[in-house]
Design a protein around this motif. Structure first.
Motif, mmCIF file in Angstrom:
data_model
loop_
_atom_site.group_PDB
_atom_site.id
_atom_site.type_symbol
_atom_site.label_atom_id
_atom_site.label_comp_id
_atom_site.label_asym_id
_atom_site.label_seq_id
_atom_site.Cartn_x
_atom_site.Cartn_y
_atom_site.Cartn_z
ATOM 1 N N GLY A 86 56.826 54.863 5.767
ATOM 2 C CA GLY A 86 57.549 53.701 6.567
ATOM 3 C C GLY A 86 57.443 52.612 5.850
ATOM 4 N N GLY A 124 49.152 61.440 9.989
ATOM 5 C CA GLY A 124 49.365 60.071 10.342
ATOM 6 C C GLY A 124 48.218 59.256 10.134
ATOM 7 N N GLY A 149 55.415 58.472 11.939
ATOM 8 C CA GLY A 149 56.533 57.931 12.682
ATOM 9 C C GLY A 149 57.936 58.810 12.955
ATOM 10 N N ARG A 172 53.646 45.820 14.991
ATOM 11 C CA ARG A 172 54.187 46.735 14.296
ATOM 12 C C ARG A 172 53.698 48.183 14.950
ATOM 13 N NH1 ARG A 172 58.407 47.653 10.725
ATOM 14 N NH2 ARG A 172 58.060 49.720 9.805
ATOM 15 N N THR A 173 52.346 47.953 15.395
ATOM 16 C CA THR A 173 51.747 49.313 15.947
ATOM 17 C C THR A 173 51.471 49.187 17.433
ATOM 18 O OG1 THR A 173 49.628 48.479 15.428
ATOM 19 C CG2 THR A 173 50.996 49.417 13.705
ATOM 20 N N TRP A 233 65.816 52.206 12.797
ATOM 21 C CA TRP A 233 65.227 53.320 13.786
ATOM 22 C C TRP A 233 66.286 54.334 13.563
ATOM 23 C CZ3 TRP A 233 67.951 56.219 17.927
ATOM 24 C CH2 TRP A 233 67.139 56.977 18.448
ATOM 25 N N PRO A 264 51.988 60.852 17.992
ATOM 26 C CA PRO A 264 53.009 60.082 17.452
ATOM 27 C C PRO A 264 53.726 59.523 18.311
ATOM 28 C CG PRO A 264 52.662 62.116 16.271
ATOM 29 C CD PRO A 264 51.782 62.078 17.199
ATOM 30 N N TYR A 265 54.469 58.159 18.099
ATOM 31 C CA TYR A 265 55.107 57.466 19.111
ATOM 32 C C TYR A 265 56.201 56.726 18.354
ATOM 33 C CZ TYR A 265 52.336 53.568 17.213
ATOM 34 O OH TYR A 265 51.864 52.669 16.246
ATOM 35 N N ASP A 266 57.195 56.383 19.415
ATOM 36 C CA ASP A 266 58.337 55.439 18.897
ATOM 37 C C ASP A 266 58.051 54.262 18.647
ATOM 38 O OD1 ASP A 266 61.004 55.399 18.369
ATOM 39 O OD2 ASP A 266 61.826 55.764 19.989
ATOM 40 N N ARG A 267 58.691 53.323 17.795
ATOM 41 C CA ARG A 267 58.157 51.767 17.772
ATOM 42 C C ARG A 267 59.180 50.947 18.511
ATOM 43 N NH1 ARG A 267 54.143 51.219 14.071
ATOM 44 N NH2 ARG A 267 54.142 53.095 12.763
ATOM 45 N N GLU A 327 47.451 56.589 11.958
ATOM 46 C CA GLU A 327 46.949 56.065 13.308
ATOM 47 C C GLU A 327 46.302 57.200 14.066
ATOM 48 O OE1 GLU A 327 49.547 53.188 15.344
ATOM 49 O OE2 GLU A 327 50.864 53.432 13.712
#
Length: 416
Positions: free
Chosen positions: A117, A47, A24, A136-137, A299, A53-56, A49
């Protein structure tokens, strides 16, 4: 230390294998910060997932509403020489062997950064009920997008930050929304009544129904039953009742955890084990500024903490000089019901609350003081108050409460 010895130590530090558990914001920024601070050794980012990788934050906004397909970080990991291992769970830590356990076998490390996280809390008894969702994802957002597109009747459990942001998106999409909150007001776990009470009106103004002091007794397909016997029709239920550090996989590892489940890092974000660091939502840290240990699930903490970790890793145990210290002014923001809400600081030990502006209006702030100094500020539609307040918190300047209370006076001009 002579120059040759220093160069040899630097070469040794840069040769260590750094493994980052968690892809994350905190994990990604740790990898970036290591390279920015001159670390040249191997870096592996793991990771759970399968996605890049990505921003939430966009998950409850643009991604959920379908105006963006993803929020992947614009980072060239190949150019950074960072190895990505995605879709891989970490299941255990064996510090004596300096290995992480995974379903694909052990992953050795010389330096380990824990950045796993937080995981959302589930509603007991509703985990396997069809139509019950978390947010959340990226996959969660993808499953919820059709709910908004079909304008379903939605019950949101929890009027915290996630609940408010999802309710905002659902109303924008035309859904019928009811928000169920066990406490007497929204954001009860984050803000005192004096600050949060005005926010209850935002739900009604948006066309959402807010039920406070309401507890969920049961969730069944198509309905939510409350403890007082009321039954709410629900094509979908979205649960936003908080999160806890994702650290259960560390049981038996020797890592010290706090009662809240967080990894108890020190002021340099080192853990109780040598060469193991923790950063972001999974870690708490001692704040000299506020005189207590803080666990910050936001964040900005995941963005800022990695710089301290990278500085400590690149210095190494024999690096000399002062240890890097992480003691930020916590900051977060939220977009809900047409308002931009920002908060900086930590108000728990404040001895005075001062309002700026009319809480029934579109723009207002709340300031918390301790012995005359600003320790926290909540700004609704007043970003200048937030920016100036954050700097005043950092400086510890004493303020004149009467001038603070005048919304026409810039906060920076309220110093004594």
């Amino acid at each position: 230390m002579d120059e040759q010895t220093g160069q040899q130590q630097q070469t040794a530090r840069n040769g260590r294998r750094v493994v980052i558990a968690g892809a994350g914001m905190a994990g990604v920024q740790t990898a970036v910060a290591l390279r920015e601070q001159g670390f040249t050794g191997p870096v592996t980012l793991i990771g759970a997932e399968p996605h890049q990788p990505y921003d939430r934050p966009p998950l409850s906004k643009a991604v959920l509403l379908g105006t963006a397909e993803s929020s992947a970080f614009d980072i060239d990991f190949d150019a950074l020489d960072v190895t990505l291992r995605l879709g891989l769970d970490v299941t255990g830590l064996r510090p004596d062997a300096r290995e992480l356990d995974t379903p694909q076998g052990p992953v050795p490390y010389d330096v380990l950064v824990l950045a796993t996280g937080a995981e959302p809390l589930t509603l007991p008894g509703a985990e396997d009920v069809p139509g019950v969702h978390l947010l959340r994802t990226l996959d969660d957002a993808a499953r919820l997008r059709p709910v908004l597109e079909r304008r379903h009747r939605v019950v949101v459990v929890g009027a915290g930050w996630i609940g408010a942001e999802f309710a905002t998106a659902a109303r924008a999409a035309g859904c019928e929304v009811t928000v169920v909150e066990a406490a007497a007001r929204p954001l009860a776990g984050a803000l005192p009544a004096e600050a949060a009470a005005p926010m209850a009106r935002w739900y009604e103004e948006s066309g959402a129904v807010l039920l406070t002091g309401a507890r969920v007794a049961a969730v069944e397909p198509g309905r939510v039953e409350l403890a007082d016997g009321r039954v709410l029709p629900a094509d979908a239920v979205v649960v936003g009742i908080g999160a806890r550090p994702a650290t259960r996989w560390l049981a038996g590892s020797g890592i010290a955890l706090g009662p809240d489940g967080s990894v108890t890092a020190d002021a340099s974000l080192r853990t109780s084990l040598p060469d193991v660091y923790a950063v972001g939502d999974c870690a708490s840290f001692p704040s000299a500024r506020y005189g207590e240990r803080l666990l910050v699930h936001h964040w900005d903490n995941a963005l800022q903490g990695p710089r301290t970790v990278a500085a400590a890793v690149t210095a190494g145990p024999e690096g000399g000089g002062a240890d890097p210290v992480y003691d930020p002014v916590p900051y977060f923001w939220s977009e809900q019901f047409g308002r931009f809400v920002q908060y900086a600081g930590h108000h728990a030990e404040a001895d005075a609350l001062v309002r700026r502006g009319d809480p029934d209006g579109p723009a207002w702030s709340v300031c918390w003081l301790r012995s005359g100094a600003l320790v926290a500020v909540l700004a609704v539609g007043r970003p200048r108050d937030l920016a100036q307040g954050r700097r005043l918190i950092e400086s510890g300047a004493e303020l004149d409460p009467d001038r603070v209370a005048d919304p026409s006076v810039p906060l920076k001009s309220a110093t004594r």
